[in-house]
Design a protein around this motif. Structure first.
Motif, PDB file in Angstrom:
ATOM      1  N   VAL A 296       0.870  -1.178   0.000  1.00 14.70           N
ATOM      2  CA  VAL A 296       0.000   0.000   0.000  1.00 14.70           C
ATOM      3  C   VAL A 296       0.904   1.223   0.000  1.00 14.70           C
ATOM      4  N   PRO A 297       0.380   2.409  -0.354  1.00 11.89           N
ATOM      5  CA  PRO A 297       1.225   3.601  -0.434  1.00 11.89           C
ATOM      6  C   PRO A 297       1.908   3.938   0.891  1.00 11.89           C
ATOM      7  N   VAL A 298       3.129   4.429   0.783  1.00  8.17           N
ATOM      8  CA  VAL A 298       3.872   4.889   1.957  1.00  8.17           C
ATOM      9  C   VAL A 298       3.476   6.334   2.250  1.00  8.17           C
ATOM     10  N   VAL A 299       3.043   6.604   3.465  1.00  2.36           N
ATOM     11  CA  VAL A 299       2.659   7.951   3.889  1.00  2.36           C
ATOM     12  C   VAL A 299       3.525   8.344   5.077  1.00  2.36           C
ATOM     13  N   MET A 300       4.312   9.378   4.923  1.00  2.00           N
ATOM     14  CA  MET A 300       5.216   9.836   5.977  1.00  2.00           C
ATOM     15  C   MET A 300       6.119   8.698   6.456  1.00  2.00           C
ATOM     16  N   GLY A 301       6.647   7.962   5.504  1.00  2.00           N
ATOM     17  CA  GLY A 301       7.615   6.932   5.822  1.00  2.00           C
ATOM     18  C   GLY A 301       7.053   5.631   6.354  1.00  2.00           C
ATOM     19  N   SER A 302       5.740   5.449   6.301  1.00  2.00           N
ATOM     20  CA  SER A 302       5.137   4.229   6.846  1.00  2.00           C
ATOM     21  C   SER A 302       3.879   3.854   6.079  1.00  2.00           C
ATOM     22  N   ARG A 303       3.570   2.558   6.111  1.00  2.00           N
ATOM     23  CA  ARG A 303       2.324   2.058   5.524  1.00  2.00           C
ATOM     24  C   ARG A 303       1.247   1.839   6.582  1.00  2.00           C
ATOM     25  N   SER A 304       1.549   2.152   7.830  1.00  2.00           N
ATOM     26  CA  SER A 304       0.608   1.911   8.919  1.00  2.00           C
ATOM     27  C   SER A 304      -0.660   2.744   8.792  1.00  2.00           C
ATOM     28  N   THR A 305      -1.781   2.134   9.180  1.00  2.00           N
ATOM     29  CA  THR A 305      -3.070   2.804   9.154  1.00  2.00           C
ATOM     30  C   THR A 305      -3.264   3.616  10.430  1.00  2.00           C
ATOM     31  N   TYR A 306      -3.578   4.889  10.269  1.00  2.00           N
ATOM     32  CA  TYR A 306      -3.923   5.754  11.404  1.00  2.00           C
ATOM     33  C   TYR A 306      -5.327   6.267  11.121  1.00  2.00           C
ATOM     34  N   ILE A 307      -6.315   5.542  11.629  1.00  2.00           N
ATOM     35  CA  ILE A 307      -7.713   5.782  11.276  1.00  2.00           C
ATOM     36  C   ILE A 307      -8.178   7.179  11.666  1.00  2.00           C
ATOM     37  N   ARG A 308      -7.776   7.662  12.838  1.00  2.00           N
ATOM     38  CA  ARG A 308      -8.251   8.969  13.297  1.00  2.00           C
ATOM     39  C   ARG A 308      -7.851  10.112  12.360  1.00  2.00           C
ATOM     40  N   ALA A 309      -6.708   9.956  11.699  1.00  2.00           N
ATOM     41  CA  ALA A 309      -6.262  10.977  10.755  1.00  2.00           C
ATOM     42  C   ALA A 309      -6.588  10.604   9.315  1.00  2.00           C
ATOM     43  N   GLY A 310      -7.038   9.363   9.090  1.00  3.56           N
ATOM     44  CA  GLY A 310      -7.391   8.927   7.747  1.00  3.56           C
ATOM     45  C   GLY A 310      -6.194   8.803   6.827  1.00  3.56           C
ATOM     46  N   ILE A 311      -5.055   8.348   7.363  1.00  2.00           N
ATOM     47  CA  ILE A 311      -3.859   8.222   6.532  1.00  2.00           C
ATOM     48  C   ILE A 311      -3.295   6.798   6.659  1.00  2.00           C
ATOM     49  N   GLY A 312      -2.487   6.423   5.677  1.00  2.00           N
ATOM     50  CA  GLY A 312      -1.827   5.129   5.688  1.00  2.00           C
ATOM     51  C   GLY A 312      -2.749   3.975   5.344  1.00  2.00           C
ATOM     52  N   GLY A 313      -2.169   2.781   5.321  1.00  2.00           N
ATOM     53  CA  GLY A 313      -2.963   1.593   5.038  1.00  2.00           C
ATOM     54  C   GLY A 313      -3.688   1.681   3.713  1.00  2.00           C
ATOM     55  N   LEU A 314      -4.904   1.159   3.679  1.00  4.30           N
ATOM     56  CA  LEU A 314      -5.742   1.223   2.489  1.00  4.30           C
ATOM     57  C   LEU A 314      -6.708   2.383   2.653  1.00  4.30           C
ATOM     58  N   ASN A 315      -6.392   3.502   2.054  1.00  5.87           N
ATOM     59  CA  ASN A 315      -7.227   4.709   2.105  1.00  5.87           C
ATOM     60  C   ASN A 315      -7.457   5.209   3.526  1.00  5.87           C
ATOM     61  N   GLY A 316      -6.512   4.936   4.416  1.00 10.66           N
ATOM     62  CA  GLY A 316      -6.583   5.461   5.773  1.00 10.66           C
ATOM     63  C   GLY A 316      -7.712   4.903   6.616  1.00 10.66           C
ATOM     64  N   ARG A 317      -8.159   3.694   6.321  1.00 10.27           N
ATOM     65  CA  ARG A 317      -9.305   3.122   7.043  1.00 10.27           C
ATOM     66  C   ARG A 317      -9.097   1.644   7.318  1.00 10.27           C
ATOM     67  N   ALA A 318     -10.008   1.092   8.127  1.00  8.82           N
ATOM     68  CA  ALA A 318     -10.010  -0.349   8.348  1.00  8.82           C
ATOM     69  C   ALA A 318     -10.466  -1.049   7.072  1.00  8.82           C
ATOM     70  N   LEU A 319     -10.089  -2.301   6.906  1.00 11.32           N
ATOM     71  CA  LEU A 319     -10.463  -3.041   5.701  1.00 11.32           C
ATOM     72  C   LEU A 319     -11.962  -3.316   5.680  1.00 11.32           C
ATOM     73  N   GLU A 320     -12.517  -3.349   4.477  1.00 11.18           N
ATOM     74  CA  GLU A 320     -13.938  -3.632   4.272  1.00 11.18           C
ATOM     75  C   GLU A 320     -14.086  -4.831   3.345  1.00 11.18           C
ATOM     76  N   SER A 321     -15.221  -5.485   3.426  1.00  7.41           N
ATOM     77  CA  SER A 321     -15.503  -6.608   2.535  1.00  7.41           C
ATOM     78  C   SER A 321     -15.411  -6.146   1.086  1.00  7.41           C
TER      79      SER A 321
END
Length: 337
Positions: free
Chosen positions: A122-147
């Motif tokens: 997944v895209p690297v945001v600020m040096g990391s791929r980690s999801t930070y849900i409260r800020a909506g960044i990282g991971g897959l579109n900044g959120r938890a995975l969906e079906s």
């Protein structure tokens, strides 16, 4: 390699080691809650250890492998199954294209880690791929995975090595016989957590300090990746006092006005104004991360030098474990009948 999310589960996110250097901008580190399980999951599939993985909270998550995939599952036992057959944890497992992996129910712990050889891409945001849900960044579109989500993995030569050596060509999955599971489980419903004194330790009443170390605290349902809220003996200051907000880290134990401690975790805020009674030793953070609501813990005071010694021991042990895993990976499935 690609996977398709069939059921999202309670909370599944993409996490790596977290983003550092952005606390001054108010951006949380995030990253895997259980660093031990995270690193080992990566090593078991031949990843150096910093690749993105899936962090599964409790149960209900399922996925389909769209290509042959080399996978490992560590951390909490959430009853992984494939075609009604239990999937072994803490080892490399080769899943064939079209296989479905489901996590049925939590047996022990609350967070499981699923690593894929090559890492989740997944895209690297600020040096990391980690999801930070409260800020909506990282991971897959900044959120938890969906079906229905599709995730891709990076390139890896391990897949071809394991696939060519796989003896069970028609099986949905095949696992090696050896395991890297810890000899002593750190995933229990009740934990003893080692701490050092916090910056405002001396501001608390002596009886509150005694209660802090002698009492038992339960994890409240409101706990999440930001912080674990505890219920137990109430803690009070010697006198009312206001504090200037200052930097906090994972494992900081804050005490708000209601007297019930909060242990800050991976998605914590970067500044905190509540008095800090203690700091959890880094080696014990995985123990806390695996506690489910209703689980309990007790605090045990150690010195800063003891905390450092425990950390260095863990670093040395992890290096040795990584070397052993790398040696076993070279065998592939050749040690199978």
């Amino acid at each position: 390699m690609s996977i398709e999310v069939l059921k999202r589960g309670l909370l599944t996110t993409v996490q790596d080691m977290g983003r550092t250097g952005y606390g001054k901008y108010g951006v949380s580190t995030s990253g895997a809650m259980d660093g031990y399980a995270y690193k080992l999951a990566n090593w078991l599939v031949g990843n150096p250890g910093s690749e993105a993985v899936l962090e599964l909270t409790w149960s209900g998550f399922s996925l389909r492998f769209l290509q042959d995939s080399l996978v490992s599952i560590t951390g909490a036992d959430l009853s992984p199954e494939c075609g009604g057959i239990a999937v072994p944890m803490w080892r490399p497992v080769l899943f064939r294209e079209g296989s479905e992996l489901a996590f049925r129910r939590p047996v022990s712990g609350s967070r499981s880690y699923l690593a894929i050889s090559g890492g989740i891409d997944v895209p690297v945001v600020m040096g990391s791929r980690s999801t930070y849900i409260r800020a909506g960044i990282g991971g897959l579109n900044g959120r938890a995975l969906e079906s229905g989500d599709i995730l891709h993995a990076g390139k890896s030569g391990r897949i071809a090595e394991f696939s060519s050596a796989c003896h069970q060509k028609d099986a949905s999955f095949q696992a090696v016989r050896w395991s890297a599971a810890p000899r002593r489980s750190y995933i229990q419903a009740s934990q003893v957590v080692r701490v050092t004194r916090g910056r405002q330790f001396a501001d608390f009443r002596s009886e509150s300090i005694d209660q802090f170390y002698q009492g038992v605290y339960a994890v409240k349902p409101e706990s999440d990746r930001m912080g674990f809220r505890l219920s137990g003996p109430s803690l009070a200051l010697e006198a009312p006092k206001e504090y200037i907000s200052e930097g906090v880290v994972s494992g900081t134990v804050q005490v708000p006005a209601d007297g019930q401690p909060i242990i800050l975790m991976a998605d914590r805020q970067t500044l905190g104004g509540y008095p800090k009674i203690a700091q959890v030793a880094m080696v014990d953070l995985p123990r806390i991360a695996q506690l489910a609501p209703g689980g309990s813990l007790r605090f045990l005071e150690i010195t800063p030098s003891e905390s450092e010694r425990l950390y260095m021991q863990q670093v040395q042990a992890m290096r040795a474990l990584q070397c052993m895993v790398n040696c076993k990976l070279k065998e592939g499935f050749h040690d199978e009948d």
